[in-house]
Design a protein around this motif. Sequence first.
Motif, PDB file in Angstrom:
ATOM      1  N   ARG A 292       0.809  -1.222   0.000  1.00 51.12           N
ATOM      2  CA  ARG A 292       0.000   0.000   0.000  1.00 51.12           C
ATOM      3  C   ARG A 292       0.839   1.267   0.000  1.00 51.12           C
ATOM      4  O   ARG A 292       0.303   2.376  -0.118  1.00 51.12           O
ATOM      5  CB  ARG A 292      -0.917   0.027   1.234  1.00 51.12           C
ATOM      6  CG  ARG A 292      -2.007  -1.018   1.213  1.00 51.12           C
ATOM      7  CD  ARG A 292      -3.093  -0.673   2.219  1.00 51.12           C
ATOM      8  NE  ARG A 292      -2.718  -0.917   3.604  1.00 51.12           N
ATOM      9  CZ  ARG A 292      -2.896  -0.042   4.592  1.00 51.12           C
ATOM     10  NH1 ARG A 292      -3.385   1.159   4.354  1.00 51.12           N
ATOM     11  NH2 ARG A 292      -2.546  -0.337   5.816  1.00 51.12           N
ATOM     12  N   MET A 293       2.148   1.146   0.134  1.00 48.82           N
ATOM     13  CA  MET A 293       3.007   2.335   0.189  1.00 48.82           C
ATOM     14  C   MET A 293       3.189   2.954  -1.195  1.00 48.82           C
ATOM     15  O   MET A 293       3.466   2.247  -2.166  1.00 48.82           O
ATOM     16  CB  MET A 293       4.380   1.982   0.760  1.00 48.82           C
ATOM     17  CG  MET A 293       4.388   1.680   2.236  1.00 48.82           C
ATOM     18  SD  MET A 293       6.071   1.467   2.891  1.00 48.82           S
ATOM     19  CE  MET A 293       6.617   3.201   2.960  1.00 48.82           C
ATOM     20  N   SER A 294       3.031   4.264  -1.239  1.00 43.49           N
ATOM     21  CA  SER A 294       3.271   4.964  -2.500  1.00 43.49           C
ATOM     22  C   SER A 294       4.762   5.012  -2.798  1.00 43.49           C
ATOM     23  O   SER A 294       5.591   5.143  -1.890  1.00 43.49           O
ATOM     24  CB  SER A 294       2.739   6.388  -2.410  1.00 43.49           C
ATOM     25  OG  SER A 294       3.081   7.129  -3.573  1.00 43.49           O
ATOM     26  N   ALA A 295       5.087   4.903  -4.063  1.00 45.80           N
ATOM     27  CA  ALA A 295       6.455   5.179  -4.497  1.00 45.80           C
ATOM     28  C   ALA A 295       6.712   6.682  -4.395  1.00 45.80           C
ATOM     29  O   ALA A 295       5.780   7.489  -4.255  1.00 45.80           O
ATOM     30  CB  ALA A 295       6.660   4.702  -5.933  1.00 45.80           C
ATOM     31  N   SER A 296       7.972   7.063  -4.451  1.00 44.70           N
ATOM     32  CA  SER A 296       8.347   8.474  -4.459  1.00 44.70           C
ATOM     33  C   SER A 296       8.944   8.834  -5.811  1.00 44.70           C
ATOM     34  O   SER A 296       9.540   7.985  -6.490  1.00 44.70           O
ATOM     35  CB  SER A 296       9.365   8.763  -3.351  1.00 44.70           C
ATOM     36  OG  SER A 296       8.767   8.649  -2.086  1.00 44.70           O
ATOM     37  N   TYR A 297       8.780  10.102  -6.196  1.00 46.19           N
ATOM     38  CA  TYR A 297       9.165  10.537  -7.529  1.00 46.19           C
ATOM     39  C   TYR A 297       9.996  11.814  -7.463  1.00 46.19           C
ATOM     40  O   TYR A 297       9.732  12.700  -6.644  1.00 46.19           O
ATOM     41  CB  TYR A 297       7.912  10.785  -8.381  1.00 46.19           C
ATOM     42  CG  TYR A 297       7.065   9.550  -8.528  1.00 46.19           C
ATOM     43  CD1 TYR A 297       7.239   8.675  -9.597  1.00 46.19           C
ATOM     44  CD2 TYR A 297       6.109   9.236  -7.566  1.00 46.19           C
ATOM     45  CE1 TYR A 297       6.479   7.519  -9.715  1.00 46.19           C
ATOM     46  CE2 TYR A 297       5.341   8.086  -7.675  1.00 46.19           C
ATOM     47  CZ  TYR A 297       5.540   7.228  -8.747  1.00 46.19           C
ATOM     48  OH  TYR A 297       4.793   6.074  -8.854  1.00 46.19           O
ATOM     49  N   ASN A 304       8.389  15.612 -16.558  1.00 48.13           N
ATOM     50  CA  ASN A 304       9.323  14.486 -16.440  1.00 48.13           C
ATOM     51  C   ASN A 304       9.485  14.060 -14.981  1.00 48.13           C
ATOM     52  O   ASN A 304       9.875  14.872 -14.132  1.00 48.13           O
ATOM     53  CB  ASN A 304      10.700  14.859 -17.003  1.00 48.13           C
ATOM     54  CG  ASN A 304      10.651  15.126 -18.492  1.00 48.13           C
ATOM     55  OD1 ASN A 304      10.025  14.390 -19.246  1.00 48.13           O
ATOM     56  ND2 ASN A 304      11.308  16.196 -18.912  1.00 48.13           N
ATOM     57  N   LEU A 305       9.189  12.789 -14.713  1.00 43.93           N
ATOM     58  CA  LEU A 305       9.317  12.228 -13.377  1.00 43.93           C
ATOM     59  C   LEU A 305      10.175  10.979 -13.420  1.00 43.93           C
ATOM     60  O   LEU A 305      10.064  10.173 -14.348  1.00 43.93           O
ATOM     61  CB  LEU A 305       7.937  11.846 -12.814  1.00 43.93           C
ATOM     62  CG  LEU A 305       6.940  12.973 -12.531  1.00 43.93           C
ATOM     63  CD1 LEU A 305       5.594  12.374 -12.145  1.00 43.93           C
ATOM     64  CD2 LEU A 305       7.442  13.890 -11.420  1.00 43.93           C
ATOM     65  N   GLU A 306      11.004  10.816 -12.409  1.00 43.46           N
ATOM     66  CA  GLU A 306      11.761   9.583 -12.238  1.00 43.46           C
ATOM     67  C   GLU A 306      11.307   8.916 -10.947  1.00 43.46           C
ATOM     68  O   GLU A 306      11.293   9.546  -9.884  1.00 43.46           O
ATOM     69  CB  GLU A 306      13.259   9.862 -12.169  1.00 43.46           C
ATOM     70  CG  GLU A 306      13.850  10.359 -13.486  1.00 43.46           C
ATOM     71  CD  GLU A 306      15.359  10.582 -13.391  1.00 43.46           C
ATOM     72  OE1 GLU A 306      15.934  10.332 -12.293  1.00 43.46           O
ATOM     73  OE2 GLU A 306      15.944  11.019 -14.396  1.00 43.46           O
TER      74      GLU A 306
END
Length: 463
Positions: A292-297, A304-306
């Motif tokens: 359930r944890m969101s990724a970070s960007y 543009n997102l990594e």
Amino acid sequence: MKSSLLKADFHESFTPNRNVELAYEIPCGLRKSNNKHMKKLFLNSCALLVFFSSCQQKPDQESIDNLIVNDQVRARIDSTLSSFVESGNLAGVSALIFEKDQEVYYNAFGYADRENQVKMDRNTIVQIYSMTKPITGTALMTLYEEGKFQLDDPLSKYAPEFADMKVYDGVDENGEIKLFDAERPVTIRDITRHTAGFPNRADIPGLSDILAEKDPRSYEIDLNEMAKRIGEIPLWFQPGTQWEYGQSVDVQAFLVERISGIPYKQYVQEHVLDPLNMSDTRYFVPDSDRARMSASYTRTGEGNLEQMPNEEAHKFNINEWPLTPGGFGFTSTLDDYMTFARMLVHKGEFGGTRVLKPETVELMSSNQLPDTVTERSWLPSKGNVGFGIDFAVRVAPPANAKEMNGIVGEFFWDGAASTLFWVDPVNEITAVLFVQLFPYDQIKLHKKFKDAVYGKYQPTESN
């Protein structure tokens, strides 16, 4: 709300079944002699029930009609938040708003984990970073209510680690740091409003080298060792003379532990998180909840997102560390943090549980910065605000439409990953906005979200 409670209390006392129970409790002789009286009582009860029901409906409808967050505003918020995802500047975003004890807005757009196509959801767990701070302040102020300290007490009264502090005075021609005595001790009020003088930057000649050497933010140390190391680092400026972000709230967590004699993690759990049933607000996320944890960007340019590797982004929360900081470290969900915000708008109480007294919440949400504190780092970027006890506090309307929107009297804070919450006691609005975006809000997400909620600021003639 008041009329609703009246109806509930009345209905419990005067339902037909309850009247039957009352009849059986009356002695037989009195039952026969009071038959007419009982019939009259029953008819009067029914009439009163109808009366209270009609009273309850009218204020509710009037309240709904007068809500700020109506259908038009909901559409505006949807359009604003979805546009950030569509432009590629956000992977995912979610928001929850309550007004006058009604949920008036919830929606989520995009992905919590874009690589794995996991949608942003109401139950998504995010890292809230500095939105941990108001929770720590709440824990500290429960001890204040017990008379364990006063705000103007020297910190060294409870923590000799902070006695006889020295203050930075630049470097000499040889690059050696120069020091002089503090004009007064660091107080507890200083650590609640970021005027203690603790350094936090990497570009202070000489002083930043000491900060790096001592490394008081190391995850590998506990709060006692952290406090010892902070106490060995010279102050950047005289206590009470400037506003500057630093480790003040980590020191608050240490102080809770020192005064209470209970590990901070346990204290905040027992006095804030458990009473409010905030089960997803914690330092360590177990394996069972990590999906359930969101990724970070990281945003590297327009659109543009990594996506950061989870092992890196989630490092603090997927491992158990000795450090239990007060200034960062918690995860949460929309509903968990909204519970905390609603406790504050209800002046310290929520769901029948009182965490703080009303006067304590009033104190925390009042500006504690005197006008003499003119050096305020980046705080003015938050709008026309002062600072209370772990919240920014709006003290005047926006000067113009470019300034961050807000209502005088609101208090709020945000997090490094561009999360935001606020409490608007004037309109009884609480709002929580969740994303996981670095660097911190370079896309004016907070400004546009608040404009969507309140409408773009229109100065009045008096402004």
